[in-house]
Design a protein around this motif. Structure first.
Motif, short mmCIF file in Angstrom:
data_model
loop_
_atom_site.label_atom_id
_atom_site.label_comp_id
_atom_site.label_asym_id
_atom_site.label_seq_id
_atom_site.Cartn_x
_atom_site.Cartn_y
_atom_site.Cartn_z
N ALA A 91 0.81 -1.21 0.00
CA ALA A 91 0.00 0.00 0.00
C ALA A 91 0.85 1.26 0.00
N ALA A 92 2.17 1.12 0.17
CA ALA A 92 3.04 2.29 0.21
C ALA A 92 2.96 3.11 -1.07
N LEU A 93 2.71 2.47 -2.21
CA LEU A 93 2.68 3.20 -3.47
C LEU A 93 1.55 4.22 -3.47
N THR A 94 0.34 3.81 -3.11
CA THR A 94 -0.79 4.75 -3.09
C THR A 94 -0.59 5.80 -2.00
N ARG A 95 -0.05 5.41 -0.86
CA ARG A 95 0.20 6.39 0.20
C ARG A 95 1.18 7.45 -0.28
N THR A 96 2.22 7.01 -0.99
CA THR A 96 3.21 7.97 -1.49
C THR A 96 2.60 8.90 -2.52
N VAL A 97 1.78 8.34 -3.41
CA VAL A 97 1.13 9.16 -4.42
C VAL A 97 0.27 10.24 -3.76
N ARG A 98 -0.47 9.86 -2.73
CA ARG A 98 -1.33 10.83 -2.05
C ARG A 98 -0.50 11.83 -1.24
N THR A 99 0.56 11.34 -0.58
CA THR A 99 1.39 12.23 0.24
C THR A 99 2.02 13.32 -0.61
N HIS A 100 2.53 12.95 -1.77
CA HIS A 100 3.16 13.93 -2.66
C HIS A 100 2.13 14.65 -3.53
N ASP A 101 0.87 14.22 -3.42
CA ASP A 101 -0.24 14.85 -4.15
C ASP A 101 0.09 14.97 -5.64
N ILE A 102 0.44 13.82 -6.23
CA ILE A 102 0.83 13.81 -7.64
C ILE A 102 -0.36 14.16 -8.54
N ALA A 103 -1.58 13.84 -8.11
CA ALA A 103 -2.74 14.23 -8.91
C ALA A 103 -2.81 15.75 -9.06
N ALA A 104 -2.62 16.45 -7.95
CA ALA A 104 -2.64 17.92 -7.99
C ALA A 104 -1.48 18.46 -8.81
N LEU A 105 -0.32 17.84 -8.67
CA LEU A 105 0.84 18.28 -9.44
C LEU A 105 0.61 18.07 -10.93
N THR A 151 4.88 16.30 -23.77
CA THR A 151 5.61 15.38 -22.90
C THR A 151 5.39 15.84 -21.47
N LEU A 152 5.53 14.95 -20.51
CA LEU A 152 5.29 15.33 -19.12
C LEU A 152 6.22 16.45 -18.68
N HIS A 153 5.66 17.38 -17.91
CA HIS A 153 6.48 18.41 -17.29
C HIS A 153 7.53 17.71 -16.42
N PRO A 154 8.78 18.20 -16.40
CA PRO A 154 9.83 17.54 -15.63
C PRO A 154 9.47 17.29 -14.17
N ALA A 155 8.76 18.22 -13.55
CA ALA A 155 8.40 18.04 -12.14
C ALA A 155 7.45 16.85 -11.97
N VAL A 156 6.55 16.66 -12.93
CA VAL A 156 5.61 15.55 -12.86
C VAL A 156 6.33 14.23 -13.13
N ALA A 157 7.17 14.22 -14.15
CA ALA A 157 7.92 13.01 -14.48
C ALA A 157 8.78 12.58 -13.30
N ASP A 158 9.41 13.53 -12.63
CA ASP A 158 10.25 13.22 -11.47
C ASP A 158 9.40 12.68 -10.32
N ALA A 159 8.23 13.26 -10.13
CA ALA A 159 7.35 12.82 -9.04
C ALA A 159 6.86 11.40 -9.26
N VAL A 160 6.61 11.03 -10.51
CA VAL A 160 6.16 9.67 -10.82
C VAL A 160 7.23 8.66 -10.41
N VAL A 161 8.49 8.97 -10.71
CA VAL A 161 9.57 8.07 -10.33
C VAL A 161 9.73 8.03 -8.82
N ARG A 162 9.72 9.20 -8.18
CA ARG A 162 9.92 9.25 -6.73
C ARG A 162 8.79 8.55 -5.97
N ALA A 163 7.61 8.51 -6.55
CA ALA A 163 6.49 7.84 -5.90
C ALA A 163 6.66 6.33 -5.86
N GLY A 164 7.47 5.79 -6.77
CA GLY A 164 7.74 4.36 -6.74
C GLY A 164 7.19 3.56 -7.89
N PHE A 165 6.70 4.23 -8.94
CA PHE A 165 6.15 3.48 -10.07
C PHE A 165 7.23 2.70 -10.81
#
Length: 380
Positions: free
Chosen positions: A7-21, A34-48
Motif C-alpha cells: 500500500a506504500a505506493l498509493t500512500r506515497t502518491v497521495r502524500t506527494h499529491d501527484i494528482a494535484a501536481l 511530454t510530461l512536465h519535468p516536475a511531474v515526471a520526477d514525481a512519478v519516479v519518486r512515488a515508486g512506479f
C-alpha cells in the motif's frame, strides 16, 4: 499475496499529491507534448518505476491491485501522467524477464530506473552476431521516452519454421528520439518515435516474446513475474481511464455548481443533471469493481488456472463504461465544458484516445471470452 502489503505506493502518491501536481502542469505538458519535468520526477519518486522490479535489486515486487489504485489517483489530475506511471511500472515488469546479467545492467544503480518500450508491433532488423545482436530500425509510440534511461524494443527474429519476436533492452545513449507525437488525447505522454542504427545489444539484454507471454518459471520468482503478459496487459492500459473518469466527474461537478437553469434555478435541481450525475458516477464505480476484480485475479488466482479471457473482458468492458460515462458528462456540460483549458474536455479527449489502444479493443476480448465460455460449457 495480500494487496495491503504494498500500500506504500498509493500512500506515497497521495502524500506527494501527484494528482494535484499533474493537474497543475497539465496544460504545459500538453503544450510540450511530454510530461512536465516536475511531474515526471514525481512519478519516479512515488515508486512506479520500482513497483515490479525484483526484490534482489531493491524493487517492491508489488501487486496489480495496488498499481490500479495508485494509477487511478494520479489520473484524477492528469491522464497523461497516469498513463506514463502505469507503463513505467509495466515496463519494469517486462524487463524482469531478462537474464540476470541484463537485469543487473538496468538496475545496478538502483530500482528507480524509468524504462520506456515499443514492443507492439515489432519493427526494425535484427542480425545475430557473436555475443548478441545488431539492431537497426524505427519504432513509434514510445510513451514517456523523453524521461527514460532505457527502452525495450521488439524486433522480428528469423527462426526455424518462421519468425519469432525478440525484446531488446537499449540504453539511452544508443537510441535517438524523434519529436513525432501529435495527438488529440494523451498529449502529455510524449509518445514519440525512436531509431536505432546498427547498435550492438548483448545476448543477456534480450528475451523472446514467448518468454514474456509465459511468465518466469523459476519457483523463487515473485508472483508478479510469474503470470503471463496477456493476463494483465488490458488491465494496465485501462487503469488510467479510471482516474480520468473520476477526474471528469469532479470537473463536471465543479462546473455544475456554478450553473443555473434557464428558469434561474439551481442546475443540480434539474432532473437531467441529476440523472447524468447518478448514471455516470455509478458507471465509474462499477468499472472500478471490474478492474479491481481483474487485478485481484492477477494477484491471487492459482497459477495453473489463470483466467486470461475474464481479465481481458473485464478490462475492456470497464473502459467502455468509463468512456460512456465521460461522454455523457461532456454532452451535458454545455459550451463551458469544451473550452480550452477546461479539465473536463481534456479528460474527454484522453479517455477516447486511450480507448483506441489495441489492448482495449472489444472484438479480440469478446472473441477470447467466447472461446473460454464455450470451453467451460463443453461446446465443441
Amino acid at each position: 499475496m495480500p494487496t495491503t502489503i504494498h500500500a506504500a505506493l498509493t500512500r506515497t502518491v497521495r502524500t506527494h499529491d501527484i494528482a494535484a501536481l499533474g493537474a497543475r502542469y497539465a496544460a504545459e505538458s500538453e503544450q510540450a507534448r511530454t510530461l512536465h519535468p516536475a511531474v515526471a520526477d514525481a512519478v519516479v519518486r512515488a515508486g512506479f518505476a520500482r513497483h515490479f522490479v525484483p526484490a534482489e535489486f531493491g524493487g517492491a515486487t508489488g501487486t496489480f491491485a495496488e498499481l490500479l489504485d495508485a494509477v487511478a489517483v494520479v489520473g484524477e489530475g492528469c491522464t497523461s501522467a497516469a498513463w506514463c506511471a502505469a507503463l513505467q511500472a509495466a515496463h519494469g515488469r517486462l524487463a524482469a524477464h531478462l537474464p540476470r546479467q541484463g537485469r543487473a545492467d538496468l538496475w545496478e544503480s538502483g530500482p528507480d530506473t524509468p524504462i520506456a518500450a515499443a514492443v507492439v508491433p515489432p519493427a526494425g532488423e535484427l542480425t545475430a552476431t557473436p555475443g548478441g545482436y545488431l539492431l537497426t530500425g524505427r519504432w513509434d509510440f514510445a510513451s514517456g521516452v523523453d524521461h527514460a534511461r532505457w527502452i525495450l524494443l521488439a524486433a522480428p527474429e528469423p527462426a526455424d519454421g518462421g519468425h519469432r519476436q525478440r525484446i531488446l533492452a537499449v540504453p539511452r545513449a544508443d537510441f535517438s528520439i524523434h519529436d513525432t507525437w501529435r495527438n488529440s488525447g494523451l498529449r502529455g505522454t510524449g509518445s514519440h518515435s525512436v531509431t536505432v542504427d546498427a547498435t550492438f545489444v548483448p545476448e543477456h539484454r534480450t528475451v523472446t516474446r514467448e518468454a514474456l507471454a509465459a511468465g518466469r518459471e523459476e519457483k523463487d520468482a515473485a508472483r508478479c513475474h510469474r503470470i503471463p503478459y496477456t493476463l494483465v496487459a488490458s488491465l494496465i492500459f485501462a487503469a488510467p481511464a479510471l482516474g480520468a473518469a473520476r477526474g471528469a466527474l469532479r470537473a463536471w461537478t465543479a462546473l455544475a455548481a456554478g450553473r443555473t437553469t434557464a428558469g434561474g434555478g439551481r442546475f443540480f435541481d434539474d432532473a437531467v443533471a441529476q440523472q447524468t450525475l447518478a448514471l455516470s458516477s455509478a458507471e465509474v464505480d462499477a468499472a472500478y469493481l471490474l478492474l479491481r476484480r481483474a487485478a485481484e485475479r492477477a494477484d491471487q488466482a492459482p497459477l495453473d488456472d489463470l483466467p486470461v479471457a475474464l481479465n481481458m473482458r473485464d478490462a475492456v468492458v470497464a473502459v467502455e463504461m468509463l468512456v460512456g460515462a465521460v461522454e455523457r458528462l461532456i454532452r451535458s456540460g454545455g459550451a463551458r465544458a469544451q473550452v480550452d483549458g477546461e479539465p473536463l474536455q481534456r479528460f474527454w479527449r484522453d479517455v477516447h484516445a486511450l480507448a483506441g489502444h489495441g489492448a482495449l479493443r472489444l472484438q479480440p476480448a469478446a472473441a477470447a471470452y467466447g472461446r473460454w465460455a464455450a470451453a467451460e460449457a463443453g461446446v465443441r
